[in-house]
Design a protein around this motif. Sequence first.
Motif, mmCIF file in Angstrom:
data_model
loop_
_atom_site.group_PDB
_atom_site.id
_atom_site.type_symbol
_atom_site.label_atom_id
_atom_site.label_comp_id
_atom_site.label_asym_id
_atom_site.label_seq_id
_atom_site.Cartn_x
_atom_site.Cartn_y
_atom_site.Cartn_z
ATOM 1 N N GLY A 1 3.427 -6.548 -7.313
ATOM 2 C CA GLY A 1 2.731 -5.886 -8.401
ATOM 3 C C GLY A 1 1.247 -6.180 -8.471
ATOM 4 N N MET A 2 0.750 -7.088 -7.620
ATOM 5 C CA MET A 2 -0.691 -7.373 -7.609
ATOM 6 C C MET A 2 -1.351 -6.522 -6.538
ATOM 7 N N VAL A 3 -2.053 -5.511 -6.971
ATOM 8 C CA VAL A 3 -2.685 -4.587 -6.035
ATOM 9 C C VAL A 3 -3.787 -5.301 -5.259
ATOM 10 N N THR B 1 -3.113 -6.657 -1.749
ATOM 11 C CA THR B 1 -2.745 -5.777 -0.638
ATOM 12 C C THR B 1 -3.942 -5.614 0.299
ATOM 13 N N PRO C 1 0.538 -8.757 -13.593
ATOM 14 C CA PRO C 1 -0.200 -8.687 -12.318
ATOM 15 C C PRO C 1 -1.431 -7.799 -12.420
ATOM 16 N N LEU C 2 -1.372 -6.778 -13.276
ATOM 17 C CA LEU C 2 -2.540 -5.905 -13.451
ATOM 18 C C LEU C 2 -3.659 -6.661 -14.162
ATOM 19 N N ARG D 1 1.050 0.609 -6.373
ATOM 20 C CA ARG D 1 1.150 -0.448 -7.360
ATOM 21 C C ARG D 1 1.784 -1.730 -6.797
ATOM 22 N N ALA D 2 2.067 -1.750 -5.494
ATOM 23 C CA ALA D 2 2.620 -2.947 -4.835
ATOM 24 C C ALA D 2 3.959 -3.367 -5.441
#
Lengths: 362, 362, 362, 362
Positions: free
Chosen positions: C30-32, C35, C306-307, D212-213
């Motif tokens: 969920g942590m972009v 990536t 995470p955002l 959004r991972a």
Amino acid sequence: MWLIGARGSVATTAVVGCAAVAAGLQPATGMVTETAPFADSGLPALGDLVFGGHDTATTPLPKRAEALAAEGVLPYGLPDAVRAELTAADDAIRPGGPQPGDTRGDEALIDAFAHDLDAFRRNHDLARVVVVNVASTEPVPTDGDRLPPSSLYACAALRAGCPYVNFTPSTGLHHPRLHAEAARSGLPYAGRDGKTGQTLLRSVLAPMFAQRALPVRAWSGTNLLGGGDGAALADPAAATAKNAGKARVLADTLGELPDGDLHIDNVPALGDWKTAWDHVAFDGFLGSRMVLQTIWQGCDSALAAPLVLDLARLTARAHETGLTGPLTELGFYFKDPDGGPSGLADQYAALTGFAARLRERS
Amino acid sequence: MWLIGARGSVATTAVVGCAAVAAGLQPATGMVTETAPFADSGLPALGDLVFGGHDTATTPLPKRAEALAAEGVLPYGLPDAVRAELTAADDAIRPGGPQPGDTRGDEALIDAFAHDLDAFRRNHDLARVVVVNVASTEPVPTDGDRLPPSSLYACAALRAGCPYVNFTPSTGLHHPRLHAEAARSGLPYAGRDGKTGQTLLRSVLAPMFAQRALPVRAWSGTNLLGGGDGAALADPAAATAKNAGKARVLADTLGELPDGDLHIDNVPALGDWKTAWDHVAFDGFLGSRMVLQTIWQGCDSALAAPLVLDLARLTARAHETGLTGPLTELGFYFKDPDGGPSGLADQYAALTGFAARLRERS
Amino acid sequence: MWLIGARGSVATTAVVGCAAVAAGLQPATGMVTETAPFADSGLPALGDLVFGGHDTATTPLPKRAEALAAEGVLPYGLPDAVRAELTAADDAIRPGGPQPGDTRGDEALIDAFAHDLDAFRRNHDLARVVVVNVASTEPVPTDGDRLPPSSLYACAALRAGCPYVNFTPSTGLHHPRLHAEAARSGLPYAGRDGKTGQTLLRSVLAPMFAQRALPVRAWSGTNLLGGGDGAALADPAAATAKNAGKARVLADTLGELPDGDLHIDNVPALGDWKTAWDHVAFDGFLGSRMVLQTIWQGCDSALAAPLVLDLARLTARAHETGLTGPLTELGFYFKDPDGGPSGLADQYAALTGFAARLRERS
Amino acid sequence: MWLIGARGSVATTAVVGCAAVAAGLQPATGMVTETAPFADSGLPALGDLVFGGHDTATTPLPKRAEALAAEGVLPYGLPDAVRAELTAADDAIRPGGPQPGDTRGDEALIDAFAHDLDAFRRNHDLARVVVVNVASTEPVPTDGDRLPPSSLYACAALRAGCPYVNFTPSTGLHHPRLHAEAARSGLPYAGRDGKTGQTLLRSVLAPMFAQRALPVRAWSGTNLLGGGDGAALADPAAATAKNAGKARVLADTLGELPDGDLHIDNVPALGDWKTAWDHVAFDGFLGSRMVLQTIWQGCDSALAAPLVLDLARLTARAHETGLTGPLTELGFYFKDPDGGPSGLADQYAALTGFAARLRERS
């Protein structure tokens, strides 16, 4: 059969459907009174029913039926096939009220409506007239001095000696000023608020949770509907009346009302098609959290009309056999019935028992 | 209580839950036998139940319970709180069979299993032992010469004088070669295939359509589940057994089996949590097409375990009071019951009637 | 990183998660910013982040984390594994305000908050402090004389020279009396209202309808949620703020806001787990009526945390590279962004372009 | 425009719809080529399109259209309003093949089909003929010696110098024996398998999870459909072809194909109306388990027909401007495109870029 709201979708569908089934053009889908347990109960034949009613709307029934066919609510071509019956019913519709600007008081209106009922019975040489309210839900009344319109019609039925069925959540006979008159009348009556979709589902699902000892933590729901009913229920006061009946099914069956809101949204794009979403959060063994969701997509008029015909036939026959007072065995049809069991299965047993009683009285 | 599949998720949850409820650590959610109608039926107390069983798996129960807690199936800390009971039950588990390489014939296996049951009863000085099959669904048997494992265990129960409950769709006592022996045994038995989720729902929804005279055109469904059951049912032969029971509910209640497929998909990511989607296409008045969809999300072990405890208690009490043969009043619990009514409401009435009979025999 | 609402579920999850991912105990789901496109953008390492914040609640972070683990929001055992980081963050939390009875005026409160920020930066010898609002949604302010609390904190951030991110629909910097001060500050800022669930979905589905030339007739939705957010949004004034952002996504993408209501129901039984049902009625070729329904079931804190970490890192880096004013490239994260494209795909392209710009500035 | 399967539901709807929109009787809902970005791209006007095709069925188009109107797929009265166009198209339909008992070899069939195309072009004095395959999905071919029917038609298109579009998952030009001939032809072509419902949704949802991972653990789906397509896809070999395209969207967008099955069930009661349920299990931050479910209810022909018209217009214009080979910019329309990006948003950008290129070539 005298329909309050006689030019609405439900009434139009009932008139079209009665004619179509009587003529063998359509099967009797959704008519419980056409199934085996009712075979010898002495109910009036569909072909013998005569329709009239009150309405404040003026669009003639044949035109309303064409509009419903264009929306896909009625099969194409069917309004044409039963045009004679539609025209006959439309001819027997009298203006409802009170209209804006009408200065008549309650008693004058009741007299006028009772006179219409009486004239209908005489003109058509009918054994009896069953009055069925299928008008749009009216707001919860606030003015204590005047009777709400649904109660004016209900009172007129009593005065004219007509059995009465309230298919809506409106007040009707459930007004404190009508209790004594209803009791005195010696007439059978039934209500209220037809159980056609979401509440029908709830009346079978809630007993399941209770019987399986699965506590419901929250029961939430949203209804989307267009058509006249969607617009009427967008009025919070009208929605309040509707929701009270829906909640009662849960409270009666589960022992207490669970958490959870119930929304009724007017979505004109859906027309007469209704979508109801329910979300039930319940506990399992050792505290596990489980969820049931249901989505019901149906046509409101098509769900209601066969039940309306059922109720008129059953109430007519009850009148014929001399039954009086609230017909508690008809709880199968209602969200907020006059007594009787609360789960659908028990209500069905009560209804078929009623069919047997009617048979024995033949 | 002797569990076939004693180290599986359902058995582990039943052992943990029985201890937790008996100790007052958890409410008896989902245990129908702990509700009012069963209060004086003379059922054995939860605290008096003793657990043992057969399994081919070797992971000890305390470890299985920890794994279920890590997955969220059991509350955190609960396995620890009932460790003594888990260890005691694990000590009483005997190896199941036949294992690969086992050269014993059917009779030798039956003798060995019956001996295990007898020893359990003697060692713990028990009034009686109820055998309950909660093992993974076995494929529909094809080899006519050998009995399927579930039938070996069922036959061993008969030989050891133990009442038998089949909570799975496996053959168990429903094998032609066991009919006479079951009848001769003078034992009560019940089955088969516990009704925990989708079929439970169908057993309340299908009667609704029938009672409202709404013909079901197609009833389609998809089940997603992981865990051991998901893997077992990914085998089409095992799924066939399962689906037969699910279909029976519809056929019995609706009069005929509607169109529509039923899928069981193994989705390991879901673990012990099951999702079931049902899509019911039905006809309304004048041919209108309507749809009901349901989505059921529950934990399979938590749904099954309280019913397993219910069945063991009811069957033990039935044995105590001298009842024999198929307990048709337990159809409330099964997809494919040994007779009795098919809708859940009627099955619940039969069950509470059974509770009253047991009470009178006290 | 300074969190307004530092002891809430989102903040607690962010602190636990940052520590767990930095330590390699958990993947960066969920942590972009973890990536590939962000690999060389010069973002601060997760292990270098230091946490503090304001809150009016007093339950210490380690205890809040334990409660979230008991509810299944955090993995069991994780709060224990990062106890040191939780304690450190809790030590750096200062009392928020205004509390009931507090007689200080706006300027005094802003000064106090700015002083807290300054002290935090000095005490921990930090390069910079990013202020992120994750407090409960506040009602739409009605008292024009006082700044709403979210704007007091936002103003304090400006005064203390701290970049600011508003993850909630509260006013924050969007107050007319702060516009000039924000412009003068030379600081980067971003907001508002994190796009975590239903609106995230809408931001990909609405462009699909637009691109395929399928007119949406009505878009209706219901959100069920418990936890603190459920209670806060049960206040219609707070829900109004939330719904404005949700509606904006549809209006921006479809060209006009379609019919349809949006409900936010407080369902305490669901805890931090949110269910959102959407019903989209759209037209097909030649007037055919079609429907898409979506059901989203997620854990709000796990979606948001995470955002929040992403935004803090990106805004810190923006500050480091000298960017100022609204960071329109961060619209990917917000329901009601400060400009930029409205569909998620275009917003993602803008975001990865931003990552490239940050990389070039290294 | 030459339709393979010219008397099927999609083709009939395309012919009716083209005439209705050209005459201003209906809006151009669902036709992307009628939106602003295509305004000056030089596409042929709808009123200039001439229809013909191959089919093995013999029911005339006007009668097929009446049947679709009775089912609610076409508006009542519309077939009558465009009867002239339907009759003209029906007159231009030639028998397809090979029919059972047909002894012609592949080359003879290709010659016959190419001759039909040539005659159609000459008889109507057409600038060009675009061949579009909208026939029922054919089983994955097993006989290596014969070309499957879809490839016979595709080869005939090449021989007759006609651009070719494959709207189905059948082989068409994707046969190894046609690669060289396609390359040599100097013709533009596009395919394959129109993206009309479930896969359209997947092509916007899958990028959302990737961006959004959020790792997708399992993507499961069930399609219910009746009509001819339902019956064709009940054949597992045909379903295999269909499912390959659906899976490709997920694999391309998510990086790998997640767990999960995909079912296509024939439910005759649904007629041309399709219901697709998708269940996506995905991971959130710190291992939380989340679920998205979608339910898509649409009319297959109404979804496909405007895209078929789009494709014919775009491919005709591409041919006019001298473009050759696979039109990778048309991936927006296909499940299994000839290259290009995989998410819908990127495909839309490619498509509007293509519109700009066509405009510049005017």
